[in-house]
Design an enzyme around this catalytic site. Sequence first.
Site, PDB file in Angstrom:
ATOM      1  N   GLN A   1      74.002  -2.755  95.957  1.00 22.97           N
ATOM      2  CA  GLN A   1      73.233  -2.709  94.707  1.00 22.97           C
ATOM      3  C   GLN A   1      71.734  -2.727  95.008  1.00 22.97           C
ATOM      4  O   GLN A   1      70.942  -2.007  94.389  1.00 22.97           O
ATOM      5  CB  GLN A   1      73.604  -3.900  93.820  1.00 22.97           C
TER       6      GLN A   1
ATOM      7  N   LYS B   1      73.673 -10.486  98.744  1.00 21.76           N
ATOM      8  CA  LYS B   1      75.139 -10.437  98.693  1.00 21.76           C
ATOM      9  C   LYS B   1      75.575  -9.091  98.116  1.00 21.76           C
ATOM     10  O   LYS B   1      76.537  -8.497  98.551  1.00 21.76           O
ATOM     11  CB  LYS B   1      75.729 -11.574  97.872  1.00 21.76           C
ATOM     12  N   ASP B   2      74.806  -8.617  97.131  1.00 22.41           N
ATOM     13  CA  ASP B   2      75.057  -7.282  96.569  1.00 22.41           C
ATOM     14  C   ASP B   2      74.183  -6.283  97.329  1.00 22.41           C
ATOM     15  O   ASP B   2      73.279  -5.667  96.762  1.00 22.41           O
ATOM     16  CB  ASP B   2      74.714  -7.274  95.079  1.00 22.41           C
TER      17      ASP B   2
ATOM     18  N   HIS C   1      74.482 -19.798  89.496  1.00 23.99           N
ATOM     19  CA  HIS C   1      74.832 -20.692  90.608  1.00 23.99           C
ATOM     20  C   HIS C   1      73.631 -20.783  91.546  1.00 23.99           C
ATOM     21  O   HIS C   1      72.581 -20.167  91.278  1.00 23.99           O
ATOM     22  CB  HIS C   1      76.089 -20.178  91.322  1.00 23.99           C
TER      23      HIS C   1
ATOM     24  N   GLN D   1      78.532  -1.270  83.378  1.00 23.26           N
ATOM     25  CA  GLN D   1      78.806  -1.294  84.815  1.00 23.26           C
ATOM     26  C   GLN D   1      80.236  -1.747  85.129  1.00 23.26           C
ATOM     27  O   GLN D   1      80.617  -1.831  86.288  1.00 23.26           O
ATOM     28  CB  GLN D   1      77.762  -2.112  85.572  1.00 23.26           C
TER      29      GLN D   1
ATOM     30  N   HIS E   1      71.632 -17.657  92.442  1.00 29.42           N
ATOM     31  CA  HIS E   1      70.619 -17.249  91.454  1.00 29.42           C
ATOM     32  C   HIS E   1      69.386 -18.150  91.554  1.00 29.42           C
ATOM     33  O   HIS E   1      68.258 -17.675  91.450  1.00 29.42           O
ATOM     34  CB  HIS E   1      71.168 -17.382  90.027  1.00 29.42           C
TER      35      HIS E   1
HETATM   36  O1  PAF Z   1      73.782  -8.305  90.045  1.00 26.27           O
HETATM   37  C1  PAF Z   1      73.918  -8.464  88.819  1.00 26.27           C
HETATM   38  O2  PAF Z   1      74.084  -9.582  88.319  1.00 26.27           O
HETATM   39  C2  PAF Z   1      73.918  -7.247  87.911  1.00 26.27           C
HETATM   40  O3  PAF Z   1      74.483  -6.147  88.538  1.00 26.27           O
HETATM   41  C3  PAF Z   1      72.516  -6.907  87.366  1.00 26.27           C
HETATM   42  C4  PAF Z   1      71.551  -6.551  88.473  1.00 26.27           C
HETATM   43  C5  PAF Z   1      71.975  -8.084  86.582  1.00 26.27           C
HETATM   44  C6  PAF Z   1      72.626  -5.701  86.434  1.00 26.27           C
HETATM   45  O4  PAF Z   1      73.503  -5.938  85.378  1.00 26.27           O
END
Ligand code: PAF
Length: 282
Positions: A153, A149-150, A34, A61, A37
């Site tokens: 992460q 947004k993440d 989207h 994950q 990205h």
């Molecule tokens: O954020 C994501 O789309 C996923 O967690 C990633 C970083 C590609 C790892 O699978």
Amino acid sequence: MEIINSIEEMKARSLEAIKKGMSIGFTPTMGFLHDGHLSLFRKCRRENDIVIASIFVNPIQFGPNEDLGKYPKDLEGDKAKLTSEQVDILFLPNQDELYPEEFKTTVTIRKISDKLCGQSRPTLFDGAATVVLKLLNIVRPQKAYFGEKDWQQLEVISTMVKDLNLDTEIMRVPIVRENDGLAMSSRNSYLSELERKSALSLNKALERAKSLVLQGVNDAVLIKKEIETIISKEPVTQIDYISVCNPSTFIEQRKIDQKILIALAVKVGAARLIDNCIVEKN
Ligand code: PAF
């Protein structure tokens, strides 16, 4: 755009670029691309000689009752978007090659992986960090791009890169929102019309919280209560967590007197959505 499936071929292609003195920028994704990205690819394109993206829905994950089996896919649509963003190489690894039967290693970034999203998704950050480490070792980029947004992460991956002395710089890209404020996510595709309307309450609650903090409210309990009221008024919402915390340690704050992260996870129908904002008092 070149498409590479094999790990050896991807490694050889990156090595060739490195030998020529070219900079490699990398954006790992799980596909169903989207505009969020696309903002990563655009920054990556501006800042590097070669742009590599990967699409891989990383099974490790996802927990047993999560949405691995129904994660949205549109490989042909994704390829068209990557081509128009001038991505040079799409790395599409094969699951059996990335995780052969004898695969035994997991990376854990302690103290931050078990907070916020890690509470209800205990395998999320070990799984994401492990696959990102593998991908960074294969692609060997100077810079890798991730969306805010993440937020958690991003902190987990930045910590891993620092702790393990990796040679990649982690680049942060701001959240991209729809015109009505909904943070872009591949999981928005799970939302019905009614659910999508309810999902707008996440950004609305964050905006309200931010404005209260900037007006001088410094009691985190009060801020969380306000967020909860706004979100739970909407149909089909089920709050997973509301956090007012330190943006790097994720330790909950009672009194807001510094830069804080306000982060949310809310189930809206079948979709578990996350959103966040940073508030800095001046
Ligand atoms: O954020 C994501 O789309 C996923 O967690 C990633 C970083 C590609 C790892 O699978």
